[in-house]
Design a protein around this motif. Structure first.
Motif, PDB file in Angstrom:
ATOM      1  N   SER A 112       5.118   5.570  -5.188  1.00 41.20           N
ATOM      2  CA  SER A 112       3.669   5.362  -5.122  1.00 41.20           C
ATOM      3  C   SER A 112       2.947   6.225  -6.145  1.00 41.20           C
ATOM      4  O   SER A 112       1.994   5.772  -6.797  1.00 41.20           O
ATOM      5  CB  SER A 112       3.170   5.673  -3.709  1.00 41.20           C
ATOM      6  N   VAL A 239      -2.096   4.087  -3.347  1.00 43.11           N
ATOM      7  CA  VAL A 239      -2.651   4.808  -2.196  1.00 43.11           C
ATOM      8  C   VAL A 239      -2.029   4.297  -0.900  1.00 43.11           C
ATOM      9  O   VAL A 239      -1.691   5.083   0.003  1.00 43.11           O
ATOM     10  CB  VAL A 239      -4.184   4.669  -2.163  1.00 43.11           C
ATOM     11  N   ALA A 240      -1.871   2.969  -0.784  1.00 43.23           N
ATOM     12  CA  ALA A 240      -1.246   2.406   0.406  1.00 43.23           C
ATOM     13  C   ALA A 240       0.188   2.909   0.557  1.00 43.23           C
ATOM     14  O   ALA A 240       0.646   3.213   1.664  1.00 43.23           O
ATOM     15  CB  ALA A 240      -1.270   0.880   0.340  1.00 43.23           C
ATOM     16  N   VAL A 242       1.419   5.803  -0.586  1.00 43.60           N
ATOM     17  CA  VAL A 242       1.383   7.211  -0.181  1.00 43.60           C
ATOM     18  C   VAL A 242       1.068   7.328   1.307  1.00 43.60           C
ATOM     19  O   VAL A 242       1.698   8.116   2.029  1.00 43.60           O
ATOM     20  CB  VAL A 242       0.347   7.982  -1.016  1.00 43.60           C
ATOM     21  N   ALA A 243       0.102   6.535   1.780  1.00 39.05           N
ATOM     22  CA  ALA A 243      -0.251   6.570   3.202  1.00 39.05           C
ATOM     23  C   ALA A 243       0.940   6.175   4.071  1.00 39.05           C
ATOM     24  O   ALA A 243       1.212   6.802   5.106  1.00 39.05           O
ATOM     25  CB  ALA A 243      -1.437   5.640   3.465  1.00 39.05           C
ATOM     26  N   LEU A 244       1.660   5.147   3.632  1.00 34.32           N
ATOM     27  CA  LEU A 244       2.840   4.723   4.388  1.00 34.32           C
ATOM     28  C   LEU A 244       3.922   5.796   4.372  1.00 34.32           C
ATOM     29  O   LEU A 244       4.587   6.047   5.383  1.00 34.32           O
ATOM     30  CB  LEU A 244       3.393   3.418   3.812  1.00 34.32           C
ATOM     31  N   VAL A 246       3.497   9.021   4.206  1.00 26.63           N
ATOM     32  CA  VAL A 246       3.093  10.073   5.141  1.00 26.63           C
ATOM     33  C   VAL A 246       3.381   9.645   6.582  1.00 26.63           C
ATOM     34  O   VAL A 246       3.913  10.417   7.383  1.00 26.63           O
ATOM     35  CB  VAL A 246       1.596  10.399   4.962  1.00 26.63           C
ATOM     36  N   LYS A 247       3.032   8.392   6.906  1.00 28.56           N
ATOM     37  CA  LYS A 247       3.268   7.897   8.263  1.00 28.56           C
ATOM     38  C   LYS A 247       4.751   7.892   8.602  1.00 28.56           C
ATOM     39  O   LYS A 247       5.175   8.310   9.689  1.00 28.56           O
ATOM     40  CB  LYS A 247       2.686   6.492   8.419  1.00 28.56           C
TER      41      LYS A 247
END
Length: 253
Positions: A112, A239-240, A242-244, A246-247
């Protein structure tokens, strides 16, 4: 399965097909939906892989304009994708998933960030790439082989990894890189799905609504990529991802 289970899987398939054909994030929507309707993780994983085959069909169908001229590269890479998908499926059927899944957040975060970084093209870089063409082609094939192994094994965000690789290695446009990604990932996924149909516990009542949704969503995705501004879309994908990452890291660790 209830009517609401079927409706949930159909909607998840549309969302997954759309995001999968744009960013390679189909399983972000489809895999959790299978867990929500009560499937155990391994069954959900193999069922998801079989259904997402239709994501590949719709994505390639919608990406035909961008695939023009990519034939020689695709023919060279398809055997690599076939082998990678087969190895990934074999790993899933013979080893526990926990160890490999712990690496996913790291890989996804790296990919990402690579998508988010701006690409710079200098004359010296072009000359160097020409001079080291054989090395570059070999490294690209090895990287695609590793990514398609992951795609056959679990698959979540494999498209982000592949898209990041193609954007950084080839310097092509987002739409053209996305089209090539759709073909390669579709081939690897189809090979893994064929193995799962024979050897794994595919839950067919869930495949049908999920696959239909994936086909519809993935057909629309390349149209979005073709007409949307490239830079904002690339940032959104990064960004999507990176968010995934982290989750997944929070869930895993």
């Amino acid at each position: 399965m209830t009517f609401w289970d079927i409706a949930l899987l159909f909607v998840a398939g549309i969302v997954g097909g759309l995001t999968g054909s744009i960013a390679g994030l189909a399983s972000v929507a489809t895999y959790p939906a299978l867990l929500l309707v009560g499937l155990p993780p391994v069954t959900a994983n193999v069922t998801n892989t079989v259904a997402v085959v239709f994501n590949g069909v719709g994505s390639v169908w919608g990406s035909r304009p961008e695939l023009a001229g990519q034939g020689p590269w695709i023919k060279r890479i398809i055997p690599v994708a076939v082998l990678g998908g087969a190895v990934g499926a074999a790993l899933l059927l013979s080893t526990p998933a926990e160890g490999f899944e712990r690496v996913v957040p790291i890989l996804l975060a790296f990919a990402s960030v690579a998508i988010l970084l701006p690409r710079r093209e200098h004359r010296e870089a072009r000359v160097a790439r020409h001079r080291d063409h054989t090395i570059r082609v070999t490294l690209e094939a090895v990287a695609i082989f590793v990514i398609t192994i992951y795609g056959g094994y679990f698959g979540a965000a494999a498209g982000v990894l592949l898209l990041a690789l193609m954007l950084r290695a080839s310097g092509t446009t987002l739409a053209h890189a996305n089209a090539g990604k759709n073909v390669i990932l579709g081939v690897a996924n189809a090979v893994a799905a064929a193995a799962f149909v024979v050897f794994a516990p595919v839950y067919w009542p869930a495949v049908i609504p999920l696959a239909l949704g994936c086909l519809i969503g993935s057909r629309l995705g390349p149209i979005v990529v073709r007409h949307a501004p490239a830079t904002p879309l690339r940032v959104l994908i990064g960004v999507a991802g990176v968010a995934l990452a982290v989750k997944l890291a929070v869930d895993t660790y």
